[in-house]
Design a protein around this motif. Structure first.
Motif, short mmCIF file in Angstrom:
data_model
loop_
_atom_site.label_atom_id
_atom_site.label_comp_id
_atom_site.label_asym_id
_atom_site.label_seq_id
_atom_site.Cartn_x
_atom_site.Cartn_y
_atom_site.Cartn_z
N SER A 1 0.83 -1.21 0.00
CA SER A 1 0.00 0.00 0.00
C SER A 1 0.86 1.26 0.00
CB SER A 1 -0.93 0.00 1.21
OG SER A 1 -0.17 -0.03 2.41
N ARG A 2 2.12 1.14 0.38
CA ARG A 2 3.03 2.29 0.38
C ARG A 2 3.75 2.46 -0.95
NH1 ARG A 2 5.94 2.20 6.37
NH2 ARG A 2 4.03 2.39 7.59
N GLY A 3 3.47 1.56 -1.90
CA GLY A 3 4.07 1.68 -3.22
C GLY A 3 5.34 0.89 -3.41
N LYS A 4 5.74 0.09 -2.40
CA LYS A 4 6.96 -0.71 -2.51
C LYS A 4 6.66 -2.04 -3.21
CE LYS A 4 10.60 -2.88 0.27
NZ LYS A 4 11.09 -3.16 1.64
N ILE A 5 7.48 -2.38 -4.20
CA ILE A 5 7.32 -3.65 -4.88
C ILE A 5 7.83 -4.76 -3.97
CG2 ILE A 5 7.99 -5.04 -6.89
CD1 ILE A 5 8.26 -2.43 -8.47
N LEU A 6 6.91 -5.61 -3.50
CA LEU A 6 7.28 -6.68 -2.56
C LEU A 6 7.86 -7.89 -3.28
CD1 LEU A 6 4.19 -6.47 -0.15
CD2 LEU A 6 6.45 -5.43 0.12
N TRP A 7 7.30 -8.22 -4.43
CA TRP A 7 7.87 -9.30 -5.24
C TRP A 7 7.32 -9.23 -6.66
CZ3 TRP A 7 4.02 -12.40 -7.17
CH2 TRP A 7 2.87 -12.57 -6.40
N THR A 8 8.03 -9.88 -7.57
CA THR A 8 7.58 -10.02 -8.95
C THR A 8 7.71 -11.48 -9.36
OG1 THR A 8 9.79 -9.59 -9.86
CG2 THR A 8 8.33 -7.69 -9.55
N LYS A 9 6.89 -11.87 -10.32
CA LYS A 9 6.96 -13.23 -10.84
C LYS A 9 6.78 -13.19 -12.35
CE LYS A 9 5.03 -17.88 -10.37
NZ LYS A 9 6.33 -18.50 -10.02
N LYS A 10 7.78 -13.70 -13.06
CA LYS A 10 7.71 -13.72 -14.52
C LYS A 10 6.84 -14.89 -14.97
CE LYS A 10 8.73 -12.44 -18.68
NZ LYS A 10 10.05 -12.69 -19.27
N LEU A 11 5.79 -14.59 -15.72
CA LEU A 11 4.90 -15.62 -16.27
C LEU A 11 5.17 -15.78 -17.75
CD1 LEU A 11 1.60 -14.41 -14.53
CD2 LEU A 11 3.17 -16.17 -13.72
N LYS A 12 4.81 -16.94 -18.30
CA LYS A 12 5.04 -17.17 -19.72
C LYS A 12 4.01 -16.46 -20.59
CE LYS A 12 7.37 -21.65 -19.30
NZ LYS A 12 7.34 -23.10 -19.68
N ASN A 13 2.82 -16.27 -20.04
CA ASN A 13 1.74 -15.66 -20.82
C ASN A 13 0.99 -14.63 -19.98
OD1 ASN A 13 1.62 -18.92 -21.69
ND2 ASN A 13 1.77 -17.47 -23.38
N ARG A 14 0.14 -13.89 -20.63
CA ARG A 14 -0.67 -12.91 -19.93
C ARG A 14 -1.77 -13.62 -19.15
NH1 ARG A 14 -3.73 -8.88 -23.66
NH2 ARG A 14 -4.69 -8.38 -21.64
N ILE A 15 -2.24 -12.98 -18.11
CA ILE A 15 -3.33 -13.51 -17.30
C ILE A 15 -4.63 -13.40 -18.09
CG2 ILE A 15 -4.68 -13.14 -15.20
CD1 ILE A 15 -2.08 -12.20 -13.87
N VAL A 16 -5.41 -14.49 -18.08
CA VAL A 16 -6.72 -14.50 -18.72
C VAL A 16 -7.74 -14.02 -17.69
CG1 VAL A 16 -8.47 -15.88 -19.90
CG2 VAL A 16 -6.03 -16.43 -20.19
#
Length: 796
Positions: free
Chosen positions: A502-517
């Motif tokens: 909520s403070r704008g900090k990126i907590l984590w990222t996850k690279k996916l192979k495709n876009r979310i449906v």
């Protein structure tokens, strides 16, 4: 003792006859005891207690010893870098009582034919004398000797203004250098008389200002002009440091007056034509640089006048930034007010054309305007506005502790060592009227409570988050079980999933192979209050915990493409989920362990499924709807068997199946509304609409026909444009109906009763998602801004 040194003349004298010649501030006092009480309770004067001139108010022993029964005058002077005061009043009995004073040293000092007294009380020196029945007290020996030598203030303009106002507290000041912070401005006027109102949380003043008729003075440039309304606050960012705004109803008159003041030559008509359709000129000082703003009364005419000097260079949040080549225009014509600004770029915002030397200034103004973070929306500006006139000849606003001499000169002291954090605004206003000008001053405190005091319905952008890549889908809120608030989830064009606090900090990222449906959904798979993210991509079904870790047995991989968004059924609200995966014609139902639900009998449709399957509860029974491309509508029971046989094929529109009361509603492409009851009977009605959107949540129904939106039948006429489907959100037991205009990128939010909330529309390029981000009882919404930007707003 005093009478013995009084050299009385035959002509009666008044205190005004002994004002020192070098006086820089005069205060006329009607009731001295009232003044002392007001000063004691005033937090503004408290801030000045360590300055030289105002030491008289805060720690002078003389202040407590005086008991004047008549009107009095207090004068301040600056001499040899030393501040001094002089107090004048009619001499009366019990005026100066010293009986109770201890540690006092007195001395009689002869001077020419007079004798004055020196007092030392607690190391403070005072000098007193009575001359012509007037009691004189000062902390400067030089002052008292000059007065005895008749070195007094006798300027004709001063005498005239001294006689004008007779209020409880009137301050008379020289205003030749009112713009001390802008060195190019000199000789503003002669004298001003201010009636000061001293309150516990503010100082305000009103009065008049006089100019010298024999010498060109700046205030006279407004002679023959009618003050106009100042609207510059509507586009000024809240982080601005100062504003100087002037108005005119006839530019040719203003130009002649200004040239007379400057002694300047006439400027070519071609260069000044743009100002013929302008009523307000403003200079704004911002952290990124200076801006010049022109308010147009005929925007098309003003734009035409500037067209040969402007060419578009880029677009920012839907507003075009132009290159501007006539860079000396304002320095040549408004050199006194232009702060030497030579603009390179300009934009059009509302009725203003704004110029700046760099794009950052203009982008700050654009963002503030589109996100409702302008000065006009603040409570402290609104409170100050209540105490001044709606129109001004000249308006000077100082903000965010930037109290230069423009304001502080009126208080006759340098305020550089004083914190003005509680005083977010100082306003100085001049309105020219015949041969004088009205003046208003407001310097108001906003304590912690009043700063946060909400303007009803106000909306403010509280955060802007910029990602490295463009956003692929709309940002949404995700529940935080630890704080009770909300975090953010979004995917970028590189298919990277972001989880942001909520403070704008990126907590984590996850690279996916495709876009979310579809979109990410919340589940409580372990039924312990801790939420997980559930979503599908083209080939996978994911469940992640809030730290980004995969939850077993997920992800589940599929050979065939997933063609519709993940559907989650929770029949009995007990978190025993059923996950529906749609692959073309096929439907697969999984349980919480990721295993196929064998009891669900519907496996395949006769044609492609066009909406994610939906679940409705009607009269205690479950209804699952699956719509097909060929027009067939399957209405199934919980186990996937037909519950209702649809009596006809439908030409489905883009509006999913909805539930209205106890009837399923199908909207067809020709805008026919079909209502199917639980007995399978259908009622069809052709709607007299051009285009149609339909959404229901609980007891709230919203429809959209072109620009006509109805909320439970209440008509809301939107500006013409292209709109997203309306959305209904409930936060903290309040309902919000939102809709986004996609051409001008404006978000509108309405109440259930059809009223547009104050402060809207605001800038945004996607459908907003609502929630209480910080569990503070306040409503927030998140939306997409520019292509890489996430915006968070707060409703108050």
């Amino acid at each position: 003792m005093f009478h013995s040194c009084d050299s009385t003349s035959r002509k009666a004298k008044e205190p005004k006859d002994f004002i020192p010649k070098n006086t820089s501030l005069v205060i006329k006092i009607e009731d001295f005891e009232v003044l002392k009480a007001d000063i004691k309770n005033n937090s503004f004067i408290e801030k000045l207690k360590n300055t030289n001139s105002y030491s008289f108010f805060s720690n002078s022993r003389l202040l407590n010893l005086l008991r004047p029964s008549k009107k009095s005058i207090l004068c301040f002077s600056e001499d040899d870098d030393r501040s001094s005061f002089t107090f004048l009043t009619k001499f009366t009995k019990n005026l100066f009582i010293l009986d109770s004073v201890t540690n006092m040293v007195t001395e009689n000092i002869p001077f020419k034919s007079y004798q004055y007294q020196k007092f030392v009380i607690d190391k403070q020196e005072f000098f007193t004398v009575v001359k012509d029945s007037i009691f004189i007290a000062t902390n400067s020996q030089k002052n008292i000797e000059q007065l005895l030598n008749n070195r007094i203030q006798n300027e004709s303009t001063f005498k005239k203004i001294f006689s004008l106002n007779n209020h409880n507290l009137t301050t008379i000041i020289p205003v030749k250098k009112i713009f001390t912070s802008e060195p190019s401005i000199n000789n503003f006027a002669s004298w001003a008389a201010l009636n000061i109102e001293v309150l516990p949380d503010a100082i305000s003043a009103s009065g008049v200002l006089l100019a010298n008729d024999t010498i060109p003075q700046l205030i006279s440039i407004f002679k023959g002009l009618k003050p106009q309304q100042n609207d510059i606050a509507t586009i000024t960012p809240t982080n601005a440091m100062s504003i100087v705004s002037l108005t005119f109803d006839d530019f040719s008159v203003f130009q002649k007056n200004l040239q007379k003041y400057n002694g300047a030559k006439n400027i070519s008509t071609d260069k000044t034509m743009v100002f013929e359709s302008v009523s307000e000129f403003s200079s704004i000082n911002l952290p990124q640089g200076n801006a010049i703003a022109l308010k147009s009364i005929d925007l098309e005419l003003t734009k035409e006048s500037l067209s040969k000097d402007s060419s578009p260079v880029e677009s920012f949040k839907g507003i075009t930034i132009y290159n501007f080549i006539e860079r000396n225009l304002f320095v040549d014509q408004f050199s006194i007010f232009a702060n030497d600004t030579k603009p390179v770029f300009n934009i059009i915002v509302n009725d203003f054309i704004v110029f700046a030397e760099n794009k950052e200034v203009l982008k700050n103004i654009i963002t503030s305007y589109l996100t409702n973070n302008c000065l006009s929306t603040t409570n402290y500006y609104q409170e100050a506005l209540d105490q001044i006139s709606d129109e001004s000849s000249l308006l000077i606003i100082k903000l965010n502790e930037n109290y230069t001499h423009t304001i502080s000169r009126l208080l006759n002291d340098s305020l550089k060592n004083i914190s003005f954090k509680k005083y977010p605004i100082g306003v100085l206003q001049f309105n020219y009227d015949r041969d004088f000008a009205h003046i208003n001053l407001v310097c108001k405190e906003s304590n912690t409570t009043s700063i946060k005091k909400n303007i009803p319905g106000k909306v403010t952008q509280v955060k802007s988050i910029l990602l490295e890549n463009e956003l692929l889908n709309d940002p949404i809120f995700f529940s935080n079980h630890r704080t009770g608030g909300k975090d953010l989830v979004v995917q970028d064009v590189d298919n990277t999933l972001y989880f942001i606090s909520s403070r704008g900090k990126i907590l984590w990222t996850k690279k996916l192979k495709n876009r979310i449906v579809g979109s990410v959904q919340e589940i409580d798979l372990l039924r312990n209050g801790k939420k997980q993210l559930a979503f599908t991509t083209k080939k996978n079904f994911y469940v992640l915990d809030r730290t980004g870790r995969q939850v077993d047995p997920f992800p589940i991989k599929f050979k065939d493409d997933i063609t519709q968004a993940l559907t989650i059924f929770d029949y009995d609200k007990n978190r025993k989920y059923r996950f529906i995966i749609t692959q073309g014609k096929e439907v697969l139902m999984l349980n919480s362990e990721g295993k196929k639900v064998k009891g669900f009998k519907f496996n395949k449709s006769t044609s492609e499924i066009i909406f994610p399957p939906q679940h409705f509860r009607i009269a205690g029974k479950d209804y699952i709807t699956i719509a097909e491309k060929n027009g067939q509508l399957n209405i199934l029971s919980r186990v996937g068997k037909p519950r209702i046989l649809a009596p006809k094929a439908f030409d489905f529109s883009n509006t999913p199946i909805s539930l209205e009361n106890t009837k399923l509603v199908v909207i067809e492409k020709d805008n026919t509304k079909n209502s199917i009851n639980i007995d399978g009977k259908i009622t069809s009605r052709k709607l007299e609409v051009t285009s149609y959107q339909f959404v229901i949540k609980g007891k709230t129904k919203v429809t959209l026909d072109d620009n006509l939106m109805r909320i439970n039948g209440i008509l809301v006429e939107l500006p013409y444009g292209i709109y997203t489907k309306p959305s209904i959100s409930i936060v903290n037991q309040k309902e919000y109906i939102s809709i986004t205009e996609t051409q001008e990128n404006k978000i509108y939010v309405y109440s259930k009763s059809g009223n547009l909330l104050n402060g809207f529309p605001v800038y945004g390029t996607s459908t907003p998602d609502f929630g209480d981000m910080t569990k503070s009882g306040k409503t927030n919404f998140v939306t997409k801004g520019e292509s890489k930007e996430i915006l968070i707003y707060e409703l108050k």
